[in-house]
Motif scaffolding. Structure first.
Motif, short mmCIF file in Angstrom:
data_model
loop_
_atom_site.label_atom_id
_atom_site.label_comp_id
_atom_site.label_asym_id
_atom_site.label_seq_id
_atom_site.Cartn_x
_atom_site.Cartn_y
_atom_site.Cartn_z
N UNK A 36 0.88 -1.19 -0.13
CA UNK A 36 0.08 0.11 -0.13
C UNK A 36 0.90 1.30 -0.19
N UNK A 37 1.86 1.20 0.70
CA UNK A 37 2.94 2.35 0.74
C UNK A 37 3.74 2.42 -0.61
N UNK A 38 3.92 1.57 -1.37
CA UNK A 38 4.33 1.91 -2.83
C UNK A 38 3.22 2.35 -3.56
N UNK A 39 2.18 2.02 -3.49
CA UNK A 39 1.16 2.49 -4.55
C UNK A 39 0.90 3.87 -4.13
N UNK A 40 0.73 4.15 -2.69
CA UNK A 40 0.62 5.64 -2.17
C UNK A 40 1.75 6.58 -2.72
N UNK A 41 2.82 5.87 -2.50
CA UNK A 41 4.17 6.77 -2.88
C UNK A 41 3.91 7.14 -4.51
N UNK A 42 3.67 6.38 -5.41
CA UNK A 42 3.51 6.50 -6.70
C UNK A 42 2.40 7.57 -6.73
N UNK A 43 1.04 7.51 -6.08
CA UNK A 43 0.14 8.27 -6.29
C UNK A 43 0.27 9.75 -5.98
N UNK A 44 1.17 9.76 -4.94
CA UNK A 44 1.61 11.26 -4.51
C UNK A 44 2.57 11.95 -5.27
N UNK A 45 3.57 11.12 -5.86
CA UNK A 45 4.32 11.79 -6.84
C UNK A 45 3.88 12.10 -8.04
N UNK A 46 2.96 11.40 -8.74
CA UNK A 46 2.13 11.76 -9.84
C UNK A 46 1.33 12.78 -9.55
N UNK A 47 0.69 13.18 -8.60
CA UNK A 47 -0.16 14.13 -8.26
C UNK A 47 0.62 15.47 -7.88
N UNK A 48 1.87 15.28 -7.18
CA UNK A 48 2.73 16.45 -6.79
C UNK A 48 3.08 17.20 -8.06
N UNK A 49 3.65 16.20 -8.80
CA UNK A 49 4.39 16.81 -10.19
C UNK A 49 3.38 17.74 -10.87
N UNK A 50 1.93 16.97 -10.86
CA UNK A 50 0.95 17.68 -11.78
C UNK A 50 0.63 19.06 -10.94
N UNK A 51 0.95 19.25 -9.85
CA UNK A 51 0.69 20.56 -8.94
C UNK A 51 1.69 21.47 -8.94
N UNK A 52 3.02 20.88 -9.72
CA UNK A 52 4.20 21.88 -9.65
C UNK A 52 3.99 22.72 -10.70
#
Length: 134
Positions: free
Chosen positions: A20-36
């Motif tokens: 679950x942590x691996x899935x969340x890490x990917x989701x956070x990075x993907x969403x973060x980059x969209x927001x940068x």
């Protein structure tokens, strides 16, 4: 930092399974980059596990500005991408940011946070480390 170590650190901080942590890490990075601003994550890719590189390339809007996305929407998108509820998304997001702070240099982390819009919430603020048994 190798991917298993990154995920293990997120897992310990969030109290979640490594899968679950691996899935969340990917989701956070993907969403973060969209927001940068600028749509890219700068030099982070060179300091994070190779397995995360694909999540660090975001859209590159023509005007260089991210689409509007407040903190609640950020967490909603992380939760949707990771298939978790809002509370899990919040805990996981905090753990990912705390782990990022350890995985990259201080200057790179500051640059990353500075490129996030001013309305970004405390998910990038320090969170306490879990107690370790001695």
């Amino acid at each position: 930092m190798r991917f298993p170590l990154f995920v293990d650190a997120v897992s310990r901080r969030a109290g979640l399974s490594t899968a679950q942590s691996a899935t969340i890490a990917r989701a956070v990075l993907q969403t973060m980059v969209e927001r940068m601003t600028g749509g890219r994550s700068g030099d982070l890719a060179g300091h994070l596990p190779d397995e995360l590189d694909g999540y660090l390339a975001g859209p590159d809007p023509a005007d260089g500005r991210p689409a509007p996305l407040g903190p609640a929407e950020f967490l909603r998108r992380v939760g949707e991408r990771a298939g978790v509820d809002e509370a899990t998304a919040r805990v996981g997001t905090g753990a990912v940011f705390a782990t990022l702070r350890e995985a990259v240099t201080v200057d790179e982390f500051r640059d990353m946070v500075a490129r996030l819009p001013g309305d970004f919430d405390g998910t990038s603020q320090p969170i306490p480390r879990p107690p370790y048994d001695s």
